[in-house]
Scaffold this motif. Structure first.
Motif, PDB file in Angstrom:
ATOM      1  N   ARG A 162       3.740  10.279  -7.981  1.00  0.00           N
ATOM      2  CA  ARG A 162       4.709  10.607  -9.297  1.00  0.00           C
ATOM      3  C   ARG A 162       3.808  10.560 -10.525  1.00  0.00           C
ATOM      4  NH1 ARG A 162       8.140   7.582  -6.011  1.00  0.00           N
ATOM      5  NH2 ARG A 162       7.449   5.435  -6.672  1.00  0.00           N
ATOM      6  N   LEU A 163       2.336  10.377 -10.496  1.00  0.00           N
ATOM      7  CA  LEU A 163       1.644  10.304 -11.693  1.00  0.00           C
ATOM      8  C   LEU A 163       1.290  11.804 -11.994  1.00  0.00           C
ATOM      9  CD1 LEU A 163      -0.740   7.072 -10.825  1.00  0.00           C
ATOM     10  CD2 LEU A 163       1.207   7.359 -12.512  1.00  0.00           C
ATOM     11  N   PRO A 164       1.143  12.127 -13.262  1.00  0.00           N
ATOM     12  CA  PRO A 164       0.639  13.245 -13.766  1.00  0.00           C
ATOM     13  C   PRO A 164      -0.693  13.639 -12.904  1.00  0.00           C
ATOM     14  CG  PRO A 164       1.306  12.341 -15.552  1.00  0.00           C
ATOM     15  CD  PRO A 164       1.398  11.106 -14.308  1.00  0.00           C
ATOM     16  N   ALA A 211       0.770  -1.262  -0.201  1.00  0.00           N
ATOM     17  CA  ALA A 211      -0.086   0.056  -0.030  1.00  0.00           C
ATOM     18  C   ALA A 211       0.881   1.200  -0.007  1.00  0.00           C
ATOM     19  CB  ALA A 211      -0.777  -0.053   1.200  1.00  0.00           C
ATOM     20  N   ALA A 212       2.003   1.191   0.750  1.00  0.00           N
ATOM     21  CA  ALA A 212       2.911   2.364   0.907  1.00  0.00           C
ATOM     22  C   ALA A 212       3.435   2.746  -0.460  1.00  0.00           C
ATOM     23  CB  ALA A 212       3.837   2.433   2.113  1.00  0.00           C
ATOM     24  N   ALA A 213       3.960   1.578  -0.959  1.00  0.00           N
ATOM     25  CA  ALA A 213       4.712   1.599  -2.016  1.00  0.00           C
ATOM     26  C   ALA A 213       3.709   2.093  -3.260  1.00  0.00           C
ATOM     27  CB  ALA A 213       5.236   0.312  -2.800  1.00  0.00           C
ATOM     28  N   VAL A 214       2.526   1.560  -3.370  1.00  0.00           N
ATOM     29  CA  VAL A 214       1.520   2.268  -4.391  1.00  0.00           C
ATOM     30  C   VAL A 214       1.255   3.758  -4.187  1.00  0.00           C
ATOM     31  CG1 VAL A 214      -0.827   1.923  -5.428  1.00  0.00           C
ATOM     32  CG2 VAL A 214       0.896  -0.122  -4.745  1.00  0.00           C
ATOM     33  N   TRP A 215       0.827   4.216  -3.077  1.00  0.00           N
ATOM     34  CA  TRP A 215       0.682   5.560  -2.782  1.00  0.00           C
ATOM     35  C   TRP A 215       1.773   6.305  -3.170  1.00  0.00           C
ATOM     36  CZ3 TRP A 215      -4.001   7.154  -2.752  1.00  0.00           C
ATOM     37  CH2 TRP A 215      -4.998   6.356  -2.231  1.00  0.00           C
ATOM     38  N   ALA A 216       3.035   6.055  -3.072  1.00  0.00           N
ATOM     39  CA  ALA A 216       4.442   6.734  -3.429  1.00  0.00           C
ATOM     40  C   ALA A 216       4.255   6.843  -4.829  1.00  0.00           C
ATOM     41  CB  ALA A 216       5.479   6.140  -2.718  1.00  0.00           C
ATOM     42  N   ASP A 217       4.037   5.915  -5.583  1.00  0.00           N
ATOM     43  CA  ASP A 217       3.958   5.810  -6.947  1.00  0.00           C
ATOM     44  C   ASP A 217       2.997   6.741  -7.611  1.00  0.00           C
ATOM     45  OD1 ASP A 217       6.038   4.159  -7.638  1.00  0.00           O
ATOM     46  OD2 ASP A 217       4.859   2.322  -7.532  1.00  0.00           O
ATOM     47  N   ILE A 218       1.649   6.719  -7.050  1.00  0.00           N
ATOM     48  CA  ILE A 218       0.722   7.570  -7.317  1.00  0.00           C
ATOM     49  C   ILE A 218       1.125   9.141  -7.009  1.00  0.00           C
ATOM     50  CG2 ILE A 218      -1.563   8.424  -6.563  1.00  0.00           C
ATOM     51  CD1 ILE A 218      -2.340   5.838  -5.375  1.00  0.00           C
ATOM     52  N   LEU A 266      -4.623   2.811 -10.449  1.00  0.00           N
ATOM     53  CA  LEU A 266      -5.352   2.253 -11.652  1.00  0.00           C
ATOM     54  C   LEU A 266      -6.182   3.448 -12.183  1.00  0.00           C
ATOM     55  CD1 LEU A 266      -6.580   0.389 -13.809  1.00  0.00           C
ATOM     56  CD2 LEU A 266      -8.147  -0.456 -11.957  1.00  0.00           C
ATOM     57  N   LYS A 267      -7.235   4.009 -11.331  1.00  0.00           N
ATOM     58  CA  LYS A 267      -7.936   5.002 -11.701  1.00  0.00           C
ATOM     59  C   LYS A 267      -7.200   6.235 -12.357  1.00  0.00           C
ATOM     60  CE  LYS A 267     -11.916   3.348  -9.252  1.00  0.00           C
ATOM     61  NZ  LYS A 267     -12.856   3.557  -8.103  1.00  0.00           N
ATOM     62  N   ARG A 268      -6.337   6.701 -11.319  1.00  0.00           N
ATOM     63  CA  ARG A 268      -5.629   7.863 -11.626  1.00  0.00           C
ATOM     64  C   ARG A 268      -4.859   7.733 -13.155  1.00  0.00           C
ATOM     65  NH1 ARG A 268      -2.144  11.799  -9.022  1.00  0.00           N
ATOM     66  NH2 ARG A 268      -3.771  11.980  -7.718  1.00  0.00           N
ATOM     67  N   SER A 269      -4.235   6.393 -13.365  1.00  0.00           N
ATOM     68  CA  SER A 269      -3.677   6.203 -14.683  1.00  0.00           C
ATOM     69  C   SER A 269      -4.577   6.183 -15.761  1.00  0.00           C
ATOM     70  CB  SER A 269      -2.915   4.930 -14.444  1.00  0.00           C
ATOM     71  OG  SER A 269      -1.836   4.755 -13.662  1.00  0.00           O
ATOM     72  N   LEU A 270      -5.747   5.651 -15.641  1.00  0.00           N
ATOM     73  CA  LEU A 270      -6.537   5.483 -16.772  1.00  0.00           C
ATOM     74  C   LEU A 270      -7.248   6.857 -17.041  1.00  0.00           C
ATOM     75  CD1 LEU A 270      -7.976   2.116 -16.463  1.00  0.00           C
ATOM     76  CD2 LEU A 270      -6.193   2.808 -17.794  1.00  0.00           C
ATOM     77  N   GLU A 271      -7.483   7.688 -15.941  1.00  0.00           N
ATOM     78  CA  GLU A 271      -8.048   9.202 -16.143  1.00  0.00           C
ATOM     79  C   GLU A 271      -7.053   9.733 -17.006  1.00  0.00           C
ATOM     80  OE1 GLU A 271     -10.133   8.912 -11.787  1.00  0.00           O
ATOM     81  OE2 GLU A 271      -8.713  10.208 -12.193  1.00  0.00           O
ATOM     82  N   GLY A 272      -5.834   9.526 -16.772  1.00  0.00           N
ATOM     83  CA  GLY A 272      -4.858  10.377 -17.596  1.00  0.00           C
ATOM     84  C   GLY A 272      -5.145  10.042 -19.292  1.00  0.00           C
TER      85      GLY A 272
END
Length: 483
Positions: free
Chosen positions: A210-212, A201-208, A248-254
């Motif tokens: 960095r997303l546009p 969970a912490a790793a994924v939130w850190a990656d989020i 997932l949702k942030r990536s696909l919204e982009g």
């Protein structure tokens, strides 16, 4: 996981794509291929060979020679083709080296890859010869890019991947369906053994972080999971699933922002009066066999809500079966034709297979600079020619097929006959009437076929000639009695 784009079809047997097949004999020189040598394939009683690869044939073989002509086209990797441009635009939102692109997988796969590795039961309708093109009982033309999913998970060559490919299914004929179409699926994975402290969970939130980011309006009224409608997998902790869902949702919204911002620019350039509305999307709970929780993403476009993709948190059993049980992740699937038709406003799916320079030249230079993207301008609209064919089915709802064998009636068999005879000049085939005689119990059906060329006006005589051959083939192949 492009099964996500068509999983409803696999549930109901109702969704697939129609086929371009050139006319044979005298008319084939005008509208389609007529010689097997033109398909870079050969066939005999016992074997089928394409691009140097040979496969034994058996009673399951149902692949028409015409369709192999298109295997070598590979529109998704053809520079300046709308399908390839669409693929590249989506890929731009999933940069390497985090994501590895797989665009050259061969379309002939085993039934294990296409069905068994994904958990399709033996009696699943997607396995039927009425839905799928078989080389033999254990080899098919892939029906989805997910046929390569288990192998790609097992390869474990990157943290994420995109698979784009041509896929093949038998189905109806109309302007939005084709038997050969293109899918893209994507996935992003995290490994419990390699993330800091094993904290997914912490790793994924850190990656989020960095997303546009974007300022598009998003409607997401549902909680990330629901015990009944959209359940959390027993192998996952809730905080893990919620973090993966957010990524997932942030990536696909982009992806939506990228595609539809460019679509709006092209529409405005073509029509200054185009109604420019703020982009809106909404997330809808969904069910897919290979993810949980799962969602569909819809975008509000030109006054209507349009479904653009399916996605979800990958079923842990898929990772386990692929030999990477410590991984968790998300996956999505999207149909490239659907997006390309929206992006370029292309009205007929047959156009993607056209070699007419009046079509292809409109997209030159776009692969090198997406800012050159522009709306498709129709060259001309040739008149339709409608013909009806009515017939009685055998009382058993069966018909004598090749070699005296009985074949069960299925509407896809009618579509395949029309394609085989009429090729790409068959724009649409629809059932207009069906009734059962009250005394004899015999069933009568009537289909209306719209013949229309994309390249020139068909004469009534030409349409009549093709239609008579269709009628004859229906009798020969299905054993119907014409009315």
């Amino acid at each position: 996981m492009s099964s996500l784009t068509r999983s409803k079809r696999f549930s109901t047997g109702s969704e697939a794509l129609a086929l371009f097949i050139g006319l044979s004999n005298a008319t084939s020189r005008r509208w389609g291929p007529c010689s097997p040598c033109r398909y870079n394939s050969t066939t005999s009683t016992d074997t089928f060979t394409i691009e140097g690869k040979s496969y034994p044939k058996d009673s399951w073989h149902n692949l028409p020679p015409n369709i192999t002509f298109y295997i070598s086209r590979r529109l998704h990797t053809t520079k300046d083709h709308p399908i390839s441009i669409t693929r590249s635009i989506i890929e731009s939102r999933f940069p390497s080296p985090t994501y590895k692109y797989h665009n050259k997988f061969f379309p002939i796969v085993t039934t294990h890859q296409n069905f068994d590795s994904l958990g399709f039961p033996l009696d699943h309708p997607g396995r039927s010869k009425t839905d799928t093109y078989y080389i033999n009982s254990s080899t098919v033309l892939r029906t989805h890019t997910s046929a390569h999913q288990a192998d790609t998970f097992r390869l474990n060559a990157s943290e994420g991947f995109l698979i784009s490919a041509d896929v093949y299914r038998r189905d109806a004929i109309d302007r939005s369906h084709y038997p050969i179409f293109h899918q893209m699926e994507g996935a992003r994975m995290w490994d419990r053994r390699t993330v800091p402290n094993g904290d997914i969970a912490a790793a994924v939130w850190a990656d989020i972080e960095r997303l546009p980011k974007h300022d598009m309006k998003v409607e997401d009224p549902n909680p990330p999971t629901h015990a009944e409608r959209n359940p959390l997998q027993k192998e996952h902790r809730r905080e893990e699933a919620e973090a993966i869902a957010a990524h997932l949702k942030r990536s696909l919204e982009g992806v939506v922002v990228e595609i539809f911002t460019r679509a709006k620019r092209a529409a405005l350039a073509a029509d200054p009066g185009f109604r420019d509305e703020p982009l809106r999307v909404r997330w809808i709970e969904a069910y897919f066999p290979f993810t949980s929780p799962s969602w569909e993403l819809e975008v509000f476009w030109q006054g209507d809500w349009l479904e653009v993709l399916g996605c979800g948190v990958v079923k842990q059993s898929l990772f386990t079966n692929a030999g990477v049980p410590d991984q968790l992740g998300w996956a999505f699937g999207i149909g490239l034709e659907r997006i390309a038709m929206l992006l370029f406003e292309i009205p007929d799916i047959r156009l993607f297979w056209s070699k007419d320079p009046r079509f292809l030249d409109q997209f030159k230079g776009v692969s090198d600079n997406f800012n050159n993207l522009r709306k498709f301008v129709p060259v001309s609209k040739y008149p339709a020619c409608y013909k009806d064919v009515a017939f009685w089915l055998k009382s058993s709802s069966s018909a004598a097929g090749g070699g005296g064998k009985e074949m069960e009636f299925h509407e896809n068999d009618i579509m395949e006959i029309v394609r085989d005879v009429a090729g790409d000049v068959a724009e649409d085939v629809r059932m207009t009437d069906s009734f059962t005689h009250p005394k004899t119990g015999r069933r009568s059906m009537c289909y209306r076929i719209n013949y229309r060329s994309l390249e020139r006006t068909l004469t009534n005589e030409e349409a009549n000639e093709v239609h008579e051959r269709v009628r004859g083939k229906l009798v020969e192949k299905l054993g119907v009695e014409l009315r």
